[in-house]
Motif scaffolding. Sequence first.
Motif, PDB file in Angstrom:
ATOM      1  N   LYS A 109      31.415  -4.807  38.322  1.00 24.41           N
ATOM      2  CA  LYS A 109      31.242  -5.303  36.965  1.00 24.41           C
ATOM      3  C   LYS A 109      32.242  -4.626  36.033  1.00 24.41           C
ATOM      4  CE  LYS A 109      26.362  -6.598  37.175  1.00 24.41           C
ATOM      5  NZ  LYS A 109      25.008  -6.394  36.569  1.00 24.41           N
ATOM      6  N   ILE A 110      32.776  -5.433  35.114  1.00 24.57           N
ATOM      7  CA  ILE A 110      33.728  -4.916  34.141  1.00 24.57           C
ATOM      8  C   ILE A 110      32.973  -4.491  32.891  1.00 24.57           C
ATOM      9  CG2 ILE A 110      35.723  -5.465  32.691  1.00 24.57           C
ATOM     10  CD1 ILE A 110      36.557  -7.522  34.784  1.00 24.57           C
ATOM     11  N   PRO A 111      33.104  -3.230  32.485  1.00 26.18           N
ATOM     12  CA  PRO A 111      32.423  -2.801  31.252  1.00 26.18           C
ATOM     13  C   PRO A 111      32.962  -3.560  30.052  1.00 26.18           C
ATOM     14  CG  PRO A 111      33.994  -1.129  32.004  1.00 26.18           C
ATOM     15  CD  PRO A 111      33.894  -2.159  33.089  1.00 26.18           C
ATOM     16  N   LYS A 112      32.081  -3.944  29.167  1.00 24.44           N
ATOM     17  CA  LYS A 112      32.475  -4.723  27.999  1.00 24.44           C
ATOM     18  C   LYS A 112      32.942  -3.789  26.876  1.00 24.44           C
ATOM     19  CE  LYS A 112      29.648  -8.832  28.852  1.00 24.44           C
ATOM     20  NZ  LYS A 112      28.619  -9.748  28.303  1.00 24.44           N
ATOM     21  N   ASN A 113      34.235  -3.554  26.851  1.00 23.15           N
ATOM     22  CA  ASN A 113      34.826  -2.747  25.798  1.00 23.15           C
ATOM     23  C   ASN A 113      35.201  -3.641  24.624  1.00 23.15           C
ATOM     24  OD1 ASN A 113      34.717  -0.402  27.398  1.00 23.15           O
ATOM     25  ND2 ASN A 113      36.635  -0.939  28.402  1.00 23.15           N
ATOM     26  N   LEU A 114      34.899  -3.182  23.427  1.00 22.10           N
ATOM     27  CA  LEU A 114      35.267  -3.962  22.251  1.00 22.10           C
ATOM     28  C   LEU A 114      36.780  -3.963  22.085  1.00 22.10           C
ATOM     29  CD1 LEU A 114      32.592  -2.831  19.615  1.00 22.10           C
ATOM     30  CD2 LEU A 114      32.612  -4.900  21.018  1.00 22.10           C
ATOM     31  N   PRO A 115      37.353  -5.069  21.624  1.00 21.81           N
ATOM     32  CA  PRO A 115      38.797  -5.113  21.393  1.00 21.81           C
ATOM     33  C   PRO A 115      39.225  -4.051  20.382  1.00 21.81           C
ATOM     34  CG  PRO A 115      37.834  -7.325  21.256  1.00 21.81           C
ATOM     35  CD  PRO A 115      36.689  -6.355  21.313  1.00 21.81           C
ATOM     36  N   VAL A 116      40.317  -3.371  20.687  1.00 15.49           N
ATOM     37  CA  VAL A 116      40.846  -2.360  19.775  1.00 15.49           C
ATOM     38  C   VAL A 116      41.656  -3.046  18.685  1.00 15.49           C
ATOM     39  CG1 VAL A 116      42.350  -0.340  19.568  1.00 15.49           C
ATOM     40  CG2 VAL A 116      40.930  -0.643  21.611  1.00 15.49           C
ATOM     41  N   VAL A 117      41.355  -2.720  17.434  1.00 18.04           N
ATOM     42  CA  VAL A 117      42.063  -3.324  16.305  1.00 18.04           C
ATOM     43  C   VAL A 117      42.525  -2.220  15.356  1.00 18.04           C
ATOM     44  CG1 VAL A 117      40.700  -5.444  16.438  1.00 18.04           C
ATOM     45  CG2 VAL A 117      39.960  -3.609  14.912  1.00 18.04           C
ATOM     46  N   VAL A 118      43.429  -2.583  14.457  1.00 16.95           N
ATOM     47  CA  VAL A 118      43.814  -1.694  13.359  1.00 16.95           C
ATOM     48  C   VAL A 118      43.280  -2.300  12.064  1.00 16.95           C
ATOM     49  CG1 VAL A 118      45.863  -0.786  14.491  1.00 16.95           C
ATOM     50  CG2 VAL A 118      46.050  -2.847  13.106  1.00 16.95           C
ATOM     51  N   GLU A 119      43.222  -1.508  11.009  1.00 14.77           N
ATOM     52  CA  GLU A 119      42.743  -2.009   9.731  1.00 14.77           C
ATOM     53  C   GLU A 119      43.759  -2.994   9.165  1.00 14.77           C
ATOM     54  OE1 GLU A 119      41.054   0.740   6.879  1.00 14.77           O
ATOM     55  OE2 GLU A 119      40.960   2.271   8.440  1.00 14.77           O
ATOM     56  N   ASP A 120      43.325  -4.246   8.995  1.00 11.45           N
ATOM     57  CA  ASP A 120      44.275  -5.265   8.545  1.00 11.45           C
ATOM     58  C   ASP A 120      44.802  -4.993   7.138  1.00 11.45           C
ATOM     59  OD1 ASP A 120      41.922  -5.816   7.257  1.00 11.45           O
ATOM     60  OD2 ASP A 120      41.672  -7.830   8.088  1.00 11.45           O
ATOM     61  N   ILE A 121      43.998  -4.310   6.309  1.00 13.90           N
ATOM     62  CA  ILE A 121      44.455  -3.992   4.955  1.00 13.90           C
ATOM     63  C   ILE A 121      45.623  -3.009   5.013  1.00 13.90           C
ATOM     64  CG2 ILE A 121      43.816  -2.901   2.772  1.00 13.90           C
ATOM     65  CD1 ILE A 121      40.996  -3.979   3.148  1.00 13.90           C
ATOM     66  N   LYS A 122      45.498  -1.995   5.844  1.00 17.21           N
ATOM     67  CA  LYS A 122      46.588  -1.026   5.992  1.00 17.21           C
ATOM     68  C   LYS A 122      47.824  -1.679   6.586  1.00 17.21           C
ATOM     69  CE  LYS A 122      43.920   3.260   6.492  1.00 17.21           C
ATOM     70  NZ  LYS A 122      43.631   4.411   7.394  1.00 17.21           N
TER      71      LYS A 122
END
Length: 303
Positions: A109-122
């Motif tokens: 099973k593949i662990p469900k990692n949340l997508p990594v994002v940056v702050e869009d405002i910055k």
Amino acid sequence: MFPERFIQHIKFEKRYSPHTVSAYQSDLDQFISYLNNPDHEDPPPAPTITHPSEVTHHLIRNWMVELMNQKLTARSINRKIATLRKYFKFLLQEGIITSNPASKINTPKIPKNLPVVVEDIKLTQMLDENEVFSHDFKGQRDKLVIETLFGTGIRLSELIGIKESDINIYEGTVKVLGKRNKQRIIPVNNELRILMTQYLELKKNQNFDNNSITLVVTNKGADAYPKLIYLIVQKYLSYISTQNKKSPHVLRHTFATSLLNRGADLNAIKELLGHANLSATQIYTHNSVERLKSIYKQAHPKA
């Protein structure tokens, strides 16, 4: 083992991308090397295989165990097993074997990692500042890379595949070639459209020797390559983020998450990203839920 016939099949009949074909070839080479290497001790030595009909699900499972011992991720192992499933399915259709030994394999099973994002405002603030990107060709090329990845959500492979003729400045669209050679048209925001116009003029004035028709090129005018894009993204994301992961895909995740947080329809995001099914897009809803939880905890008196 007939791997060449399978590779020819996915390359010329299925018309898979060069990157996908290379991945399939690598997986098959690793598996065949494992089958024909008599020095394995854990799991027990594997016999030399002369015909694919001799491959059993036990051998495939033993290979999977070895991959786990090598500390490969569940995602990487699943991809390799998926390659074997498709390979043996092809051999079954060709009448070379009578059953698919990979069909009985249960993958980790593949662990469900949340997508990594940056702050869009910055990210937006950085793109709007004149001091960050130099005004020469290199600086504007770098800005185009960041703006395009964040402004369209396209993949790295799609970015380096864009040709000048794929851009319609007047309509504000760009045509990209996605996975399995599927084309899609993506709208371009006004700022990116202006930047593309300025960049193309700047590129033309460089008088490069090879006169490449590819949109993104190196400082010497050659077609851009994946490592160059990675280095550009890592450089500029380091200005606004301290997280370890700073890849082109982070900008793709940021694009999708930003749209979802601002009320975009999930099906529309699916089409923009070029996902084959909605389940691949639904992972971004987890980021939005986490954001709502954070707002709730900060604002509600009972939180």
